[in-house]
Write a protein that holds these residues in place. Structure first.
Motif, PDB file in Angstrom:
ATOM      1  N   LYS A   1     -27.767  53.853 -34.066  1.00  0.00           N
ATOM      2  CA  LYS A   1     -26.602  53.061 -34.433  1.00  0.00           C
ATOM      3  C   LYS A   1     -26.913  52.079 -35.551  1.00  0.00           C
ATOM      4  O   LYS A   1     -28.021  51.592 -35.686  1.00  0.00           O
ATOM      5  CB  LYS A   1     -26.091  52.276 -33.216  1.00  0.00           C
ATOM      6  CG  LYS A   1     -25.361  53.119 -32.187  1.00  0.00           C
ATOM      7  CD  LYS A   1     -24.781  52.212 -31.104  1.00  0.00           C
ATOM      8  CE  LYS A   1     -23.981  53.025 -30.096  1.00  0.00           C
ATOM      9  NZ  LYS A   1     -23.405  52.145 -29.041  1.00  0.00           N
ATOM     10  N   LYS A   2     -25.879  51.808 -36.309  1.00  0.00           N
ATOM     11  CA  LYS A   2     -25.955  50.714 -37.262  1.00  0.00           C
ATOM     12  C   LYS A   2     -25.751  49.412 -36.488  1.00  0.00           C
ATOM     13  O   LYS A   2     -24.986  49.372 -35.529  1.00  0.00           O
ATOM     14  CB  LYS A   2     -24.886  50.885 -38.336  1.00  0.00           C
ATOM     15  CG  LYS A   2     -25.069  52.143 -39.173  1.00  0.00           C
ATOM     16  CD  LYS A   2     -23.991  52.275 -40.242  1.00  0.00           C
ATOM     17  CE  LYS A   2     -22.649  52.627 -39.656  1.00  0.00           C
ATOM     18  NZ  LYS A   2     -21.639  52.898 -40.714  1.00  0.00           N
ATOM     19  N   VAL A   3     -26.441  48.362 -36.917  1.00  0.00           N
ATOM     20  CA  VAL A   3     -26.417  47.108 -36.168  1.00  0.00           C
ATOM     21  C   VAL A   3     -26.016  45.943 -37.068  1.00  0.00           C
ATOM     22  O   VAL A   3     -26.499  45.832 -38.204  1.00  0.00           O
ATOM     23  CB  VAL A   3     -27.792  46.808 -35.531  1.00  0.00           C
ATOM     24  CG1 VAL A   3     -27.754  45.503 -34.746  1.00  0.00           C
ATOM     25  CG2 VAL A   3     -28.226  47.952 -34.627  1.00  0.00           C
ATOM     26  N   LEU A   4     -25.149  45.093 -36.543  1.00  0.00           N
ATOM     27  CA  LEU A   4     -24.763  43.846 -37.207  1.00  0.00           C
ATOM     28  C   LEU A   4     -25.186  42.680 -36.324  1.00  0.00           C
ATOM     29  O   LEU A   4     -24.895  42.654 -35.121  1.00  0.00           O
ATOM     30  CB  LEU A   4     -23.252  43.792 -37.427  1.00  0.00           C
ATOM     31  CG  LEU A   4     -22.678  42.450 -37.892  1.00  0.00           C
ATOM     32  CD1 LEU A   4     -23.138  42.137 -39.318  1.00  0.00           C
ATOM     33  CD2 LEU A   4     -21.163  42.438 -37.802  1.00  0.00           C
ATOM     34  N   TYR A   5     -25.892  41.726 -36.931  1.00  0.00           N
ATOM     35  CA  TYR A   5     -26.258  40.489 -36.240  1.00  0.00           C
ATOM     36  C   TYR A   5     -25.423  39.358 -36.834  1.00  0.00           C
ATOM     37  O   TYR A   5     -25.578  39.014 -38.012  1.00  0.00           O
ATOM     38  CB  TYR A   5     -27.744  40.180 -36.426  1.00  0.00           C
ATOM     39  CG  TYR A   5     -28.676  41.242 -35.880  1.00  0.00           C
ATOM     40  CD1 TYR A   5     -29.015  41.277 -34.528  1.00  0.00           C
ATOM     41  CD2 TYR A   5     -29.227  42.205 -36.729  1.00  0.00           C
ATOM     42  CE1 TYR A   5     -29.878  42.249 -34.034  1.00  0.00           C
ATOM     43  CE2 TYR A   5     -30.091  43.180 -36.238  1.00  0.00           C
ATOM     44  CZ  TYR A   5     -30.407  43.195 -34.892  1.00  0.00           C
ATOM     45  OH  TYR A   5     -31.264  44.150 -34.404  1.00  0.00           O
ATOM     46  N   LEU A   6     -24.529  38.813 -36.040  1.00  0.00           N
ATOM     47  CA  LEU A   6     -23.739  37.656 -36.451  1.00  0.00           C
ATOM     48  C   LEU A   6     -24.581  36.405 -36.230  1.00  0.00           C
ATOM     49  O   LEU A   6     -25.040  36.159 -35.112  1.00  0.00           O
ATOM     50  CB  LEU A   6     -22.457  37.551 -35.626  1.00  0.00           C
ATOM     51  CG  LEU A   6     -21.477  38.720 -35.699  1.00  0.00           C
ATOM     52  CD1 LEU A   6     -20.398  38.547 -34.632  1.00  0.00           C
ATOM     53  CD2 LEU A   6     -20.843  38.816 -37.082  1.00  0.00           C
ATOM     54  N   THR A   7     -24.795  35.601 -37.260  1.00  0.00           N
ATOM     55  CA  THR A   7     -25.622  34.406 -37.105  1.00  0.00           C
ATOM     56  C   THR A   7     -24.887  33.186 -37.652  1.00  0.00           C
ATOM     57  O   THR A   7     -24.231  33.257 -38.693  1.00  0.00           O
ATOM     58  CB  THR A   7     -26.983  34.552 -37.814  1.00  0.00           C
ATOM     59  OG1 THR A   7     -26.811  34.562 -39.230  1.00  0.00           O
ATOM     60  CG2 THR A   7     -27.687  35.832 -37.368  1.00  0.00           C
ATOM     61  N   PHE A   8     -25.018  32.072 -36.939  1.00  0.00           N
ATOM     62  CA  PHE A   8     -24.344  30.826 -37.311  1.00  0.00           C
ATOM     63  C   PHE A   8     -25.366  29.697 -37.409  1.00  0.00           C
ATOM     64  O   PHE A   8     -26.082  29.417 -36.444  1.00  0.00           O
ATOM     65  CB  PHE A   8     -23.272  30.466 -36.278  1.00  0.00           C
ATOM     66  CG  PHE A   8     -22.162  31.469 -36.191  1.00  0.00           C
ATOM     67  CD1 PHE A   8     -21.066  31.385 -37.035  1.00  0.00           C
ATOM     68  CD2 PHE A   8     -22.225  32.515 -35.273  1.00  0.00           C
ATOM     69  CE1 PHE A   8     -20.039  32.323 -36.964  1.00  0.00           C
ATOM     70  CE2 PHE A   8     -21.203  33.451 -35.195  1.00  0.00           C
ATOM     71  CZ  PHE A   8     -20.111  33.358 -36.047  1.00  0.00           C
ATOM     72  N   ASP A   9     -25.406  29.042 -38.553  1.00  0.00           N
ATOM     73  CA  ASP A   9     -26.353  27.949 -38.796  1.00  0.00           C
ATOM     74  C   ASP A   9     -25.679  26.584 -38.643  1.00  0.00           C
ATOM     75  O   ASP A   9     -24.463  26.456 -38.808  1.00  0.00           O
ATOM     76  CB  ASP A   9     -26.917  28.040 -40.212  1.00  0.00           C
ATOM     77  CG  ASP A   9     -27.891  29.185 -40.396  1.00  0.00           C
ATOM     78  OD1 ASP A   9     -28.043  29.996 -39.460  1.00  0.00           O
ATOM     79  OD2 ASP A   9     -28.496  29.267 -41.474  1.00  0.00           O
TER      80      ASP A   9
ATOM     81  N   ARG B   1     -17.023  46.945 -36.609  1.00  0.00           N
ATOM     82  CA  ARG B   1     -16.843  47.871 -35.475  1.00  0.00           C
ATOM     83  C   ARG B   1     -16.208  49.178 -35.938  1.00  0.00           C
ATOM     84  O   ARG B   1     -16.627  50.256 -35.534  1.00  0.00           O
ATOM     85  CB  ARG B   1     -15.971  47.219 -34.401  1.00  0.00           C
ATOM     86  CG  ARG B   1     -16.750  46.328 -33.439  1.00  0.00           C
ATOM     87  CD  ARG B   1     -15.841  45.795 -32.367  1.00  0.00           C
ATOM     88  NE  ARG B   1     -16.607  45.162 -31.298  1.00  0.00           N
ATOM     89  CZ  ARG B   1     -16.116  44.252 -30.476  1.00  0.00           C
ATOM     90  NH1 ARG B   1     -14.853  43.852 -30.607  1.00  0.00           N
ATOM     91  NH2 ARG B   1     -16.866  43.750 -29.523  1.00  0.00           N
ATOM     92  N   SER B   2     -15.217  49.072 -36.791  1.00  0.00           N
ATOM     93  CA  SER B   2     -14.526  50.275 -37.267  1.00  0.00           C
ATOM     94  C   SER B   2     -15.425  51.131 -38.150  1.00  0.00           C
ATOM     95  O   SER B   2     -15.148  52.317 -38.353  1.00  0.00           O
ATOM     96  CB  SER B   2     -13.257  49.893 -38.038  1.00  0.00           C
ATOM     97  OG  SER B   2     -13.568  49.209 -39.231  1.00  0.00           O
ATOM     98  N   ASN B   3     -16.501  50.517 -38.658  1.00  0.00           N
ATOM     99  CA  ASN B   3     -17.464  51.263 -39.471  1.00  0.00           C
ATOM    100  C   ASN B   3     -18.717  51.650 -38.687  1.00  0.00           C
ATOM    101  O   ASN B   3     -19.743  51.990 -39.273  1.00  0.00           O
ATOM    102  CB  ASN B   3     -17.838  50.451 -40.706  1.00  0.00           C
ATOM    103  CG  ASN B   3     -16.774  50.521 -41.793  1.00  0.00           C
ATOM    104  OD1 ASN B   3     -16.737  51.468 -42.583  1.00  0.00           O
ATOM    105  ND2 ASN B   3     -15.892  49.534 -41.821  1.00  0.00           N
ATOM    106  N   GLY B   4     -18.612  51.603 -37.366  1.00  0.00           N
ATOM    107  CA  GLY B   4     -19.665  52.158 -36.515  1.00  0.00           C
ATOM    108  C   GLY B   4     -20.825  51.247 -36.200  1.00  0.00           C
ATOM    109  O   GLY B   4     -21.881  51.725 -35.759  1.00  0.00           O
ATOM    110  N   TYR B   5     -20.671  49.953 -36.399  1.00  0.00           N
ATOM    111  CA  TYR B   5     -21.761  49.018 -36.128  1.00  0.00           C
ATOM    112  C   TYR B   5     -21.722  48.510 -34.683  1.00  0.00           C
ATOM    113  O   TYR B   5     -20.663  48.142 -34.182  1.00  0.00           O
ATOM    114  CB  TYR B   5     -21.694  47.812 -37.067  1.00  0.00           C
ATOM    115  CG  TYR B   5     -22.170  48.097 -38.462  1.00  0.00           C
ATOM    116  CD1 TYR B   5     -23.456  47.745 -38.870  1.00  0.00           C
ATOM    117  CD2 TYR B   5     -21.336  48.732 -39.382  1.00  0.00           C
ATOM    118  CE1 TYR B   5     -23.901  48.017 -40.155  1.00  0.00           C
ATOM    119  CE2 TYR B   5     -21.773  49.005 -40.673  1.00  0.00           C
ATOM    120  CZ  TYR B   5     -23.055  48.639 -41.051  1.00  0.00           C
ATOM    121  OH  TYR B   5     -23.489  48.913 -42.327  1.00  0.00           O
ATOM    122  N   ALA B   6     -22.895  48.488 -34.072  1.00  0.00           N
ATOM    123  CA  ALA B   6     -23.063  47.764 -32.820  1.00  0.00           C
ATOM    124  C   ALA B   6     -23.358  46.312 -33.186  1.00  0.00           C
ATOM    125  O   ALA B   6     -24.125  46.050 -34.114  1.00  0.00           O
ATOM    126  CB  ALA B   6     -24.214  48.349 -32.007  1.00  0.00           C
TER     127      ALA B   6
END
Length: 217
Positions: free
Chosen positions: A15-23, A195-200
């Motif tokens: 799977k493709k993965v996205l990490y949402l990060t907040f500073d 999500r619509s582009n296949g990212y977890a």
């Protein structure tokens, strides 16, 4: 820039993965941000500033209790102070780590350099960080809300789609300062796009391979 390698889990799932990060938090908008993350059913990573935790301990506890990961972003976030020497920088991270542990019981070792590591990280510094079991996480995409927190929602969403280097694992830089209200409004669209582009969508953990910029010359 150092390569962002796949963890065993990510390799096996493909799977493709996205990490949402907040500073920069926690701040007065953190509760609203957490509400949106809950509505979107996603977990993120918060790189917190020690001095911002004081008086907002309940917000840090909520971040932790709701399953988000917590990283360190120095105690003071004072650039002139933290970058005065490598030892001062490391101490700032350890003081931040101690504060997080006092409140949550979590002994996190995830760190992010304020402004990114590109002008501050060399092999000697990395060795000092690793001796303290600290792992560095930069980013390869940014919504640019730190540069201009008043960007329109559409612009923030469009910026989120611009990534550098590999596009199968994206660490997206965002901020949760008190003036980042448009970031909260943009977040559902960003989540839906990926999500619509296949990212977890996952939080960074200590099993996530380090990702940092090339050493300074």
């Amino acid at each position: 820039m150092a390569a962002l390698n796949s963890s065993p889990e990510e390799t096996t799932t493909g799977k493709k993965v996205l990490y949402l990060t907040f500073d920069d938090g926690p701040t007065i908008i953190t509760n609203d941000l957490l509400d949106v993350l809950k509505q979107c059913n996603v977990k993120a990573t918060f790189f917190v500033v020690g001095k911002e935790i004081c008086g907002r301990e309940d917000l840090l506890k909520r971040i932790y209790k709701e399953g988000h990961s917590i990283g360190l972003h120095t105690f003071s976030h004072n650039f002139k102070k933290i970058y005065k020497s490598d030892d001062i920088f490391v101490k700032e991270m350890l003081d931040d780590q101690k504060k997080v542990k006092e409140i949550t019981g979590l002994n996190t070792n995830l760190i992010r350099f304020p402004g990114g590591s590109s002008k501050h990280l060399d092999s000697e510094m990395l060795e000092k960080l690793h001796k303290n079991n600290l792992k560095v996480y930069d980013w390869n995409a940014s919504i640019e809300d730190g540069v201009n927190p008043h960007l329109s929602v559409d612009k923030l969403v469009n910026n989120s789609k611009k990534y550098k280097h590999r596009n199968d694992q994206i660490i997206l830089l965002m901020h949760c300062n008190s003036n980042n209200t448009n970031t909260i409004k943009a977040l559902p669209q960003i989540v839906n796009y990926y999500r619509s582009n296949g990212y977890a969508i996952k939080p960074i953990t200590d099993k996530t391979p380090e990702y940092h910029y090339s050493f300074r010359k």
